[in-house]
Every structure is written in C-alpha cells, then in structure tokens.
Enzyme design. Structure first.
Site, mmCIF file in Angstrom:
data_model
loop_
_atom_site.group_PDB
_atom_site.id
_atom_site.type_symbol
_atom_site.label_atom_id
_atom_site.label_comp_id
_atom_site.label_asym_id
_atom_site.label_seq_id
_atom_site.Cartn_x
_atom_site.Cartn_y
_atom_site.Cartn_z
ATOM 1 N N GLY A 1 -4.342 -4.056 -4.224
ATOM 2 C CA GLY A 1 -5.350 -3.065 -4.553
ATOM 3 C C GLY A 1 -4.643 -1.773 -4.881
ATOM 4 O O GLY A 1 -4.051 -1.147 -4.014
ATOM 5 N N HIS A 2 -4.610 -1.438 -6.131
ATOM 6 C CA HIS A 2 -3.916 -0.226 -6.556
ATOM 7 C C HIS A 2 -4.942 0.852 -6.862
ATOM 8 O O HIS A 2 -5.773 0.682 -7.753
ATOM 9 C CB HIS A 2 -3.061 -0.498 -7.792
ATOM 10 C CG HIS A 2 -1.905 -1.393 -7.495
ATOM 11 N ND1 HIS A 2 -1.111 -1.953 -8.461
ATOM 12 C CD2 HIS A 2 -1.408 -1.820 -6.324
ATOM 13 C CE1 HIS A 2 -0.177 -2.686 -7.885
ATOM 14 N NE2 HIS A 2 -0.342 -2.632 -6.589
ATOM 15 N N LYS A 22 -0.044 4.750 -8.105
ATOM 16 C CA LYS A 22 0.059 6.129 -8.596
ATOM 17 C C LYS A 22 1.311 6.281 -9.474
ATOM 18 O O LYS A 22 1.262 6.874 -10.544
ATOM 19 C CB LYS A 22 0.123 7.111 -7.427
ATOM 20 C CG LYS A 22 0.418 8.525 -7.909
ATOM 21 C CD LYS A 22 0.309 9.588 -6.862
ATOM 22 C CE LYS A 22 0.774 10.921 -7.465
ATOM 23 N NZ LYS A 22 0.633 12.043 -6.574
ATOM 24 N N ASP A 48 0.813 -1.216 0.000
ATOM 25 C CA ASP A 48 0.000 0.000 0.000
ATOM 26 C C ASP A 48 0.849 1.269 0.000
ATOM 27 O O ASP A 48 0.433 2.298 0.546
ATOM 28 C CB ASP A 48 -0.962 0.031 1.214
ATOM 29 C CG ASP A 48 -1.742 -1.255 1.336
ATOM 30 O OD1 ASP A 48 -2.285 -1.685 0.316
ATOM 31 O OD2 ASP A 48 -1.792 -1.824 2.437
ATOM 32 N N ARG A 80 1.767 -28.892 -7.169
ATOM 33 C CA ARG A 80 1.471 -29.359 -8.534
ATOM 34 C C ARG A 80 0.035 -29.854 -8.678
ATOM 35 O O ARG A 80 -0.265 -30.766 -9.436
ATOM 36 C CB ARG A 80 2.487 -30.424 -8.972
ATOM 37 C CG ARG A 80 3.826 -29.785 -9.239
ATOM 38 C CD ARG A 80 4.983 -30.605 -8.855
ATOM 39 N NE ARG A 80 4.996 -30.938 -7.458
ATOM 40 C CZ ARG A 80 5.882 -31.736 -6.898
ATOM 41 N NH1 ARG A 80 6.799 -32.304 -7.633
ATOM 42 N NH2 ARG A 80 5.858 -31.981 -5.612
ATOM 43 N N GLN A 110 2.052 -5.948 -3.532
ATOM 44 C CA GLN A 110 2.512 -6.144 -2.153
ATOM 45 C C GLN A 110 3.913 -5.516 -2.010
ATOM 46 O O GLN A 110 4.206 -4.570 -2.721
ATOM 47 C CB GLN A 110 2.495 -7.628 -1.723
ATOM 48 C CG GLN A 110 1.106 -8.193 -1.561
ATOM 49 C CD GLN A 110 0.506 -8.660 -2.879
ATOM 50 O OE1 GLN A 110 1.150 -9.328 -3.659
ATOM 51 N NE2 GLN A 110 -0.735 -8.327 -3.114
ATOM 52 N N LYS A 115 2.941 10.253 -0.233
ATOM 53 C CA LYS A 115 2.066 10.786 0.820
ATOM 54 C C LYS A 115 2.788 11.649 1.852
ATOM 55 O O LYS A 115 2.468 11.602 3.049
ATOM 56 C CB LYS A 115 1.314 9.632 1.494
ATOM 57 C CG LYS A 115 0.412 8.875 0.515
ATOM 58 C CD LYS A 115 -0.349 7.760 1.175
ATOM 59 C CE LYS A 115 -1.785 8.118 1.454
ATOM 60 N NZ LYS A 115 -2.632 6.978 1.836
ATOM 61 N N LEU A 116 3.761 12.420 1.398
ATOM 62 C CA LEU A 116 4.454 13.318 2.330
ATOM 63 C C LEU A 116 3.457 14.268 2.993
ATOM 64 O O LEU A 116 3.566 14.582 4.178
ATOM 65 C CB LEU A 116 5.521 14.129 1.567
ATOM 66 C CG LEU A 116 6.318 15.110 2.418
ATOM 67 C CD1 LEU A 116 7.226 14.369 3.411
ATOM 68 C CD2 LEU A 116 7.161 16.050 1.552
ATOM 69 N N LYS A 138 2.221 2.439 -5.068
ATOM 70 C CA LYS A 138 2.868 2.021 -6.325
ATOM 71 C C LYS A 138 1.966 2.317 -7.515
ATOM 72 O O LYS A 138 2.439 2.698 -8.579
ATOM 73 C CB LYS A 138 3.168 0.514 -6.289
ATOM 74 C CG LYS A 138 4.129 0.116 -5.203
ATOM 75 C CD LYS A 138 4.330 -1.382 -5.146
ATOM 76 C CE LYS A 138 3.168 -2.181 -4.629
ATOM 77 N NZ LYS A 138 2.887 -2.048 -3.191
ATOM 78 N N ARG A 169 -5.615 0.335 8.503
ATOM 79 C CA ARG A 169 -4.195 -0.044 8.487
ATOM 80 C C ARG A 169 -3.514 0.418 9.766
ATOM 81 O O ARG A 169 -3.847 1.481 10.289
ATOM 82 C CB ARG A 169 -3.490 0.592 7.282
ATOM 83 C CG ARG A 169 -4.040 0.087 5.966
ATOM 84 C CD ARG A 169 -3.356 0.750 4.771
ATOM 85 N NE ARG A 169 -3.970 0.286 3.541
ATOM 86 C CZ ARG A 169 -4.224 1.049 2.488
ATOM 87 N NH1 ARG A 169 -3.884 2.332 2.483
ATOM 88 N NH2 ARG A 169 -4.788 0.541 1.414
#
Ligand code: IMP
Length: 435
Positions: free
Chosen positions: A44-45, A22, A17, A145, A223, A330-331, A20, A304
């Site tokens: 989930g992007h 963006k 999360d 297998r 991930q 996200k600064l 990536k 989260r």
C-alpha cells in the site's frame, strides 16, 4: 544505447511501509518507465499531493506523472478486481493510465481461492498476520505450477487451469461449497481482463528495449528486505523476494541493467503482523510514534508496531541489496521527543555476547535484546525542513549517527508527507534525481 547508470531501484530496508511511495512519486518525473516487480495488493503506497493522499496497491506509484510508462512485471501477483478499483480511483482524479501501462502476461492472478486459503490458514494456530489478500497462496500455486497467469485467460485451457486451483484449494480447506465455482471465476476474470487486454504483453521485451534505447527506468520495490522470503525473518515474511534479487527475476532484466540502489528506511522502525522486532517500544513512546506518524496500515488499517531505528537490521539490508544511499523518511515524527534511540547491536540473553549481525535462525531472535544508544531530542521541529541547514543540530547529529552505524550515506531526508517536505543531503549522488 544502453545507459544502466540512469536506472534506479528503490527498496525497503525494514519491514515495509518505509515511505517508498513518496520517493517513487518524487523521482518518477525523471524516469520514462516505472516498474513493479514483486508483491501484489498486500502493498500500500500512499502518495500525498497538495495535501490529498492517494493509496495505490498495485498500480506503480509513477501513475501520477503523465510522462511515465507503467510496467507490472512477471514477479507480481495481481488481483484484477482491486486493480480496476485503483484505475477507477485514479480516473476520478483525472488520471488515465490505460494508454501507458503494460502488464506482463506472465504475472500470476490472485484468485478468490487464494484469498480463501490465506484466511483459512490465518484462522488456524500458526498465524503470520498476513494482509489476508491471498498473496502467499498465489505464490505457492505459482511454485506448484498450478497458477493462472494473465496470458492464460484468453486461452482455451483457462477454465481447466482455474478448475485445478479450485480443486487444490478445496482439498486444502476441505470445504469446496464455500468457494465460487470455476465457471463463475472464469466468467468474472474474462470481464475484468477485457478492458486490459491491450495492456497485457511481453513486459520483459518492453523493458529490455527501454534499456537498449537508453530510456531511464525506475524499479519500485514493495514490502521490504526483512519481509523477503529468503532474507527476512522467516516464517514471518511475505512470499516474494522483496530484496534486490526479486528485481531481476520479476522483470527478466539482467543485473547489469541497474545503475544505483536507493534504500528506504523510516527514522524509526515499524512492523505489522507477527514476528521478531527487537527494537519495539511497548510503551508511551511507541504509542506516541504510532499516533504522530499515523502508523496504521494502508492496506488493512491495522495499528503498526513501533520502535527505535534498528541499525543491525539496516546494515544487513544495505549489504543484501548493495545499497548506494539511503532515504530516511518521517524524521519529523520524532520531533518533540526528549531522547531518541538507535539500536546499535544486540545482546544474546543466554551468553551475554554482543551481536553485530541479525540472528541466522528464527528461534535465536527470541534470545536477543537490543543495545540502544540514546541521542538528545530536538526542540526546534524538523517538520517541513527543506535543506540540511534547516535541521536542528541534534537532528543532524542523529542522522550522522545513523550513517556511521549503518556504514551507508544518507542521500535524502523526508520531513513531512508532502512532496516538497524533505531535502537531499549535501553532495549526494541522488541530487541529480531529487534536486
Ligand atoms: P502477506 O504478504 O499478506 O502474505 O503478509 C505476510 C507478512 O508481510 C505480514 O506480516 C504482513 O503484515 C506483511 N506485509 C505484507 N505486505 C506488507 C506491506 O506492504 N507493508 C508492511 N507489511 C507487509
């Protein structure tokens, strides 16, 4: 003519999360192929365009750029029902990808049995806090297998293979009545696969040709390194190799096909699910970050866990992946805080020793405590900043301190959800792609 220098991998360096999606969306216009190589719909992007967000789980984030050809490699596990839902969601926004999509015939299918097994395990005493999407069991059956691959569905053996998985899942769960019959699953898969038939094929060959022709390729990780089955906080990890090695096994391309690795981290740290998280903030600051950063899962909606940026984790992830530069996302979420911490090292609670590296064994994580250095917060917001000089001095100092702590250059800083909110660092190699 092979041109590896133009091929870029984007990989998460924390527990997922990181944002990536963006970066992939931002950079996709420079690439002819955008490739997913591991994971499934546990990912989930979220990409935000003109204030509207679109969540993608399995379709590569390059989907929004009509010039991008989308490839799903053999290392991915696919839920076909969810895949169709995503295609439909894109269609509603006027985006059709079927003519520019290739799914590896070797990619494994997530069956209802895998989902049942995942949820059955999670309801037991040993919880990982999975996304409940059947990811672990799908990879587990692949290794055993017993898996069913996209290319298998049209074969006369398809029903027999599905029956094997049904049998195995019934054996493990101990109750086959709650599971759909193999015939029903087979029928359903046949109808789901029909509209995709033309897109299923030799993804490895396709990518090899793209590389040989010098078409630029963007590899989109899902991930992140700390969730990698080998290099993460095992057993609290996902079931694929989300770090650099997974790119090669999940596409079939050789290491020399890759030019640069862009690592992605938030300006702080988050994690969903159970497992070690030394820099976690179980206080009002953690709650502030969660609310301001809207830190709730794209896939499951779970809140989260939030904490300071952990430089020990980031250094480790940069080393594993051979990261050439890092994107700090996200600064702006840190705007308004009085002080901001960076975890520079850990202290072993038992021995008092300073540790510069992550613990090697799972149980050792329990005995570490963070050594945090604090930096002054900034009063002028960073939100929407589009150049380095727009950033308040304290924010610049914070970013410089991150670079120093992780011994890796920052090449991009994101300052808001929109494509336009962000900046590439002065003199960065990524300017060629980011602008
Ligand atoms: P699984 O991948 O569903 O088996 O979940 C295993 C662990 O990885 C859990 O802690 C999940 O919360 C975590 N996880 C899986 N995918 C993601 C993701 O895309 N972002 C963040 N955490 C994830």
């Amino acid at each position: 003519m092979r041109k590896s220098a133009d091929n870029l991998a984007i990989l998460g360096l924390q527990w997922g999360d990181e944002g990536k999606g963006k970066l992939v969306d931002l950079l996709s216009a420079n690439f002819k192929h955008v490739v997913r190589f591991q994971g499934g719909n546990n990912a989930g992007h979220t990409v935000v365009v003109n204030g509207e967000s679109i969540a993608l789980h399995q379709v590569p984030s390059g989907a929004l750029h009509p010039g991008c050809f989308l490839v799903v490699g053999s290392g991915v596990v696919l839920n076909l029902e969810v895949f169709h839902t995503e295609l439909e969601r894109l269609r509603k926004r006027g985006i059709e990808v079927l003519g520019r999509l290739m799914l590896s015939s070797s990619a494994h299918i997530i069956l209802p049995y895998h989902i049942a097994m995942d949820n059955w395990r999670e309801s037991g005493s040993v919880r990982i806090g999975t996304t409940g999407r059947g990811i672990g069991p799908a990879y587990e059956m692949k290794a055993a297998r017993l898996g069913v691959r996209l290319g298998d569905i049209s074969s006369p053996n398809a029903l027999a293979r599905i029956s094997m998985v049904h049998k195995e899942a019934s054996r493990i769960i101990g109750d086959h009545e709650s599971l759909p019959s193999p015939e029903e699953v087979h029928r359903n898969l046949n109808s789901l696969i029909l509209p995709l038939q033309k897109c299923i094929g030799d993804a490895q060959g396709h990518l090899f040709n793209a590389w040989r022709n010098g078409d630029p390729i963007l590899f989109e990780g899902a991930q992140a390194t700390m969730l990698d089955i080998d290099h993460g906080t095992y057993p609290f990890v996902t079931s694929s190799n989300c770090s650099i090695g997974g790119l090669f096994t999940g596409t079939g391309l050789p290491p020399k096909s890759l030019g640069k690795v862009l690592g992605v981290a938030k300006a702080y740290t988050t994690r969903v699910g159970v497992g070690p998280f030394p820099s976690e903030l179980n206080d009002l600051v953690g709650e502030h970050i969660r609310q301001t950063g809207r830190e709730f899962g794209t896939t499951t909606g779970r809140p989260r866990r939030c904490g300071w940026l952990d430089a020990v984790v980031l250094r480790n992830s940069c080393n594993i992946n051979g990261v050439d530069g890092i994107g700090i996302m996200k600064l702006d979420v840190l705007d308004g805080l009085d002080r901001i911490g960076i975890v520079k090292a850990y202290k072993d609670k038992a021995t008092g020793k300073r540790m510069a590296r992550i613990p090697a064994a799972t149980h050792n994580w329990e005995s570490v405590e963070p050594i945090t250095e604090y930096f002054e917060g900034w009063s002028k917001p960073t939100k929407g900043a589009r150049s380095w000089k727009d950033l308040p001095t304290q924010a610049q100092k914070y970013l410089n301190a991150i670079e120093e702590a992780i011994e890796t250059k920052i090449v991009y800083v994101s300052t808001g959800p929109d494509r336009e909110d962000g900046l590439s660092a002065p003199r960065s190699w990524a300017k060629k792609w980011i602008g």
